[in-house]
Design a protein around this motif. Structure first.
Motif, PDB file in Angstrom:
ATOM      1  N   VAL A  97      34.808  42.879  93.870  1.00  0.00           N
ATOM      2  CA  VAL A  97      36.195  43.354  93.888  1.00  0.00           C
ATOM      3  C   VAL A  97      36.163  44.846  93.593  1.00  0.00           C
ATOM      4  O   VAL A  97      35.783  45.258  92.489  1.00  0.00           O
TER       5      VAL A  97
ATOM      6  N   VAL B  94      43.892  35.843  97.575  1.00  0.00           N
ATOM      7  CA  VAL B  94      42.453  36.064  97.758  1.00  0.00           C
ATOM      8  C   VAL B  94      41.674  34.800  97.423  1.00  0.00           C
ATOM      9  O   VAL B  94      40.730  34.427  98.127  1.00  0.00           O
TER      10      VAL B  94
ATOM     11  N   TYR C 299      30.793  37.852  95.829  1.00  0.00           N
ATOM     12  CA  TYR C 299      32.039  38.591  96.024  1.00  0.00           C
ATOM     13  C   TYR C 299      32.056  39.805  95.101  1.00  0.00           C
ATOM     14  O   TYR C 299      31.656  39.721  93.935  1.00  0.00           O
TER      15      TYR C 299
ATOM     16  N   ILE D 203      36.202  42.721  98.407  1.00  0.00           N
ATOM     17  CA  ILE D 203      37.658  42.699  98.294  1.00  0.00           C
ATOM     18  C   ILE D 203      38.098  44.091  97.860  1.00  0.00           C
ATOM     19  O   ILE D 203      37.767  44.532  96.757  1.00  0.00           O
TER      20      ILE D 203
ATOM     21  N   LYS E  41      42.652  43.626  90.284  1.00  0.00           N
ATOM     22  CA  LYS E  41      41.186  43.541  90.393  1.00  0.00           C
ATOM     23  C   LYS E  41      40.633  42.570  89.364  1.00  0.00           C
ATOM     24  O   LYS E  41      39.814  41.693  89.682  1.00  0.00           O
TER      25      LYS E  41
ATOM     26  N   LYS F  17      32.786  43.420  89.806  1.00  0.00           N
ATOM     27  CA  LYS F  17      33.999  44.190  90.035  1.00  0.00           C
ATOM     28  C   LYS F  17      33.787  45.627  89.594  1.00  0.00           C
ATOM     29  O   LYS F  17      32.838  45.945  88.871  1.00  0.00           O
TER      30      LYS F  17
ATOM     31  N   ILE G   3      41.590  38.896  90.305  1.00  0.00           N
ATOM     32  CA  ILE G   3      40.811  38.382  91.430  1.00  0.00           C
ATOM     33  C   ILE G   3      39.401  38.018  90.964  1.00  0.00           C
ATOM     34  O   ILE G   3      38.884  36.939  91.286  1.00  0.00           O
ATOM     35  N   ALA G   4      38.789  38.904  90.188  1.00  0.00           N
ATOM     36  CA  ALA G   4      37.428  38.647  89.701  1.00  0.00           C
ATOM     37  C   ALA G   4      37.393  37.405  88.821  1.00  0.00           C
ATOM     38  O   ALA G   4      36.443  36.614  88.880  1.00  0.00           O
TER      39      ALA G   4
ATOM     40  N   GLU H 149      38.038  48.433  93.375  1.00  0.00           N
ATOM     41  CA  GLU H 149      39.299  49.169  93.239  1.00  0.00           C
ATOM     42  C   GLU H 149      39.177  50.515  93.941  1.00  0.00           C
ATOM     43  O   GLU H 149      38.148  51.188  93.831  1.00  0.00           O
TER      44      GLU H 149
ATOM     45  N   ALA I  63      46.250  37.875  93.767  1.00  0.00           N
ATOM     46  CA  ALA I  63      44.974  37.262  93.394  1.00  0.00           C
ATOM     47  C   ALA I  63      44.863  35.839  93.931  1.00  0.00           C
ATOM     48  O   ALA I  63      43.797  35.405  94.387  1.00  0.00           O
TER      49      ALA I  63
END
Length: 458
Positions: free
Chosen positions: A162, A296, A160, A109, A121, A136, A124-125, A164, A293
């Motif tokens: 994440v 996602v 996954y 992501i 970020k 992340k 989302i994490a 930045e 977020a």
């Protein structure tokens, strides 16, 4: 993290060479800094205007590195240690990261934007972490060195990641996106940060939109749908999977209700009108990050119950509306990590909205990298501060004087003050602040405004 033999690494970096005697040496992780190197690492010596990491290769081995890259154009290569010879060590680091990313099954992501990308970020994490194994970006490793290191730190079992992506000029986001090849790309917003380098908000939008360059062919692009500059670029693109978030009901995700409370912010979303999300962050502006977020999370098939859990246990990177409760009864909102006109206005509006405090004190510093209009932007901040909602305004820095000059036209005498010395500011602040008061700290990173907190303790 990357765990490979030197023979594998040599295959992952085009044009690199190794001594066959060292082909079976195994590396565990990559480091560019001898101060934090760990045993088993591959050391990557980077070269800058004022430093040359090749000078520290021996030190890297002494501290536990088992191999190092070496740029072919650097003289005096050591002959008794495992080296991988490359054309350029920085390019080799990026090539290695890209090759490793392609070997992973991890879904990436990618997040960029003028404001809110770090908080987004973290959100989302947190949401994905309720269901999946997630990593992340650590700290602020979001540039042409940080993103490759982030990719190389990914565990093979991570589902996954994440990532930045930051920038200061054209072409940088394109490079990072091409390295990471994200499955989802997000632009949080377009603000005024980096106007000095990019010239206009149009330029900023163009630079941020580069994140789609590396997006997987069937990848999802998520963006702030209220932003005309992004709308125009999306319309001209060939993107096939797009979702939007924003305040307007034309977006795929928009808030129905927002309530800023003492312990955070509660909100409802159009998709689930009977579900209330709560996050331990203060401010309406964070709801925009939360909507991104949520988009996602839905892409990853996370259900609403897990989303709500993710928001409740959210832990954000320090100095992003970080709430500090002092023993003397004073509350501090430390939002001093960075600032632009957009985020400065949001922070001051938040302070004005809060209730239940005796006095509200805004400490604001210079906003940097705003180009020729920097004084105008500061003046506009001074004009928008409402003396009916904020009691004191203390500014720090030469540019922030313009905030004080405009604000003082409407505030009572002595309630707006300008400083160039943090010790003097902290001394006066201690005389003003009492139990039950709340203080906001907001400025660009270069101002290090958070130092005022430690000065208050002296």
């Amino acid at each position: 993290m990357l765990t490979r033999s030197l023979a594998d690494v040599q295959m992952m970096i085009p044009g690199s060479m190794i001594d066959e005697r060292y082909a079976s040496v195994m590396i565990h992780g990559v480091s560019t800094d001898t101060r934090t190197i760990e045993r088993g690492n591959l050391y990557v010596p980077l070269k800058g205007a004022t430093f040359n990491g090749h000078q520290f290769v021996k030190e890297a081995f002494d501290k536990g590195a088992v191999a190092a890259l070496w740029s072919k154009h650097e003289p005096n290569a050591p002959t008794d240690v495992p080296l991988i010879f490359v054309e350029d060590s920085l390019v080799a680091l990026q090539q290695l990261a890209h090759a490793y990313r392609k070997q992973l099954r991890t879904r990436i992501i990618g997040v960029t934007g003028s404001n809110g990308k770090t908080t987004t970020k973290d959100m989302i994490a947190s949401l994905l972490g309720t269901v999946y194994r997630v990593q992340k970006t650590e700290g602020n490793l979001n540039n042409h060195i940080g993103v490759p290191l982030t990719l190389l730190r990914l565990k093979e079992e991570t589902e996954y990641a994440v990532v930045e992506m930051g920038m200061s000029g054209f072409g940088e986001i394109e490079l990072l996106s091409t390295l990471a090849e994200p499955d989802v790309a997000i632009i949080t917003n377009i603000g005024e940060s980096h106007l000095q380098e990019l010239g206009s908000r149009e330029g900023i939008a163009t630079a941020k939109f580069e994140i789609v360059k590396g997006l997987q062919r069937d990848g999802l692009f998520i963006y702030h749908g209220d932003e005309p500059l992004l709308q125009a670029r999306v319309q001209r693109s060939s993107l096939s999977h797009i979702q939007t978030f924003g305040m307007e009901p034309t977006n795929d995700y928009y808030p129905l209700d927002i309530r800023v409370q003492a312990d955070g912010t509660a909100f409802t979303v159009n998709r689930w009108s009977d579900e209330t999300f709560h996050m331990p962050l203060l401010g309406r502006h964070h709801v925009m990050n939360a909507l991104a977020a949520i988009a996602v999370a839905r892409f990853a098939s996370v259900d609403v119950a897990h989303m709500k859990e993710g928001f409740l246990r959210l832990s954000v990177t320090k100095m992003r509306t970080e709430v500090i409760k002092r023993p003397d009864g004073v509350t501090i909102i430390n939002d001093a990590y960075n600032a632009s006109p957009t985020s400065m206005r949001a922070a001051l509006e938040l302070l004005g909205q809060l209730t239940g405090y005796r006095k509200k004190i805004a400490i604001v510093g210079d906003m940097l990298e705003l180009g020729e209009q920097e004084i105008t932007f500061h003046e506009q901040i001074g004009e928008m501060i409402d003396p009916q909602k904020i009691d004191y305004v203390l500014t720090y820095g030469e540019r922030a004087k313009a905030i004080a000059e405009q604000a003082s036209k409407r505030f009572s005498k002595g309630h707006v003050r300008s400083y160039h010395d943090k010790v003097e500011l902290a001394t006066d602040l201690q005389k003003i602040a009492e139990a039950g008061d709340i203080i906001l700290l907001k400025a660009s990173r270069g101002m290090r405004l958070e130092e005022i907190i430690s000065l208050l303790n002296k």
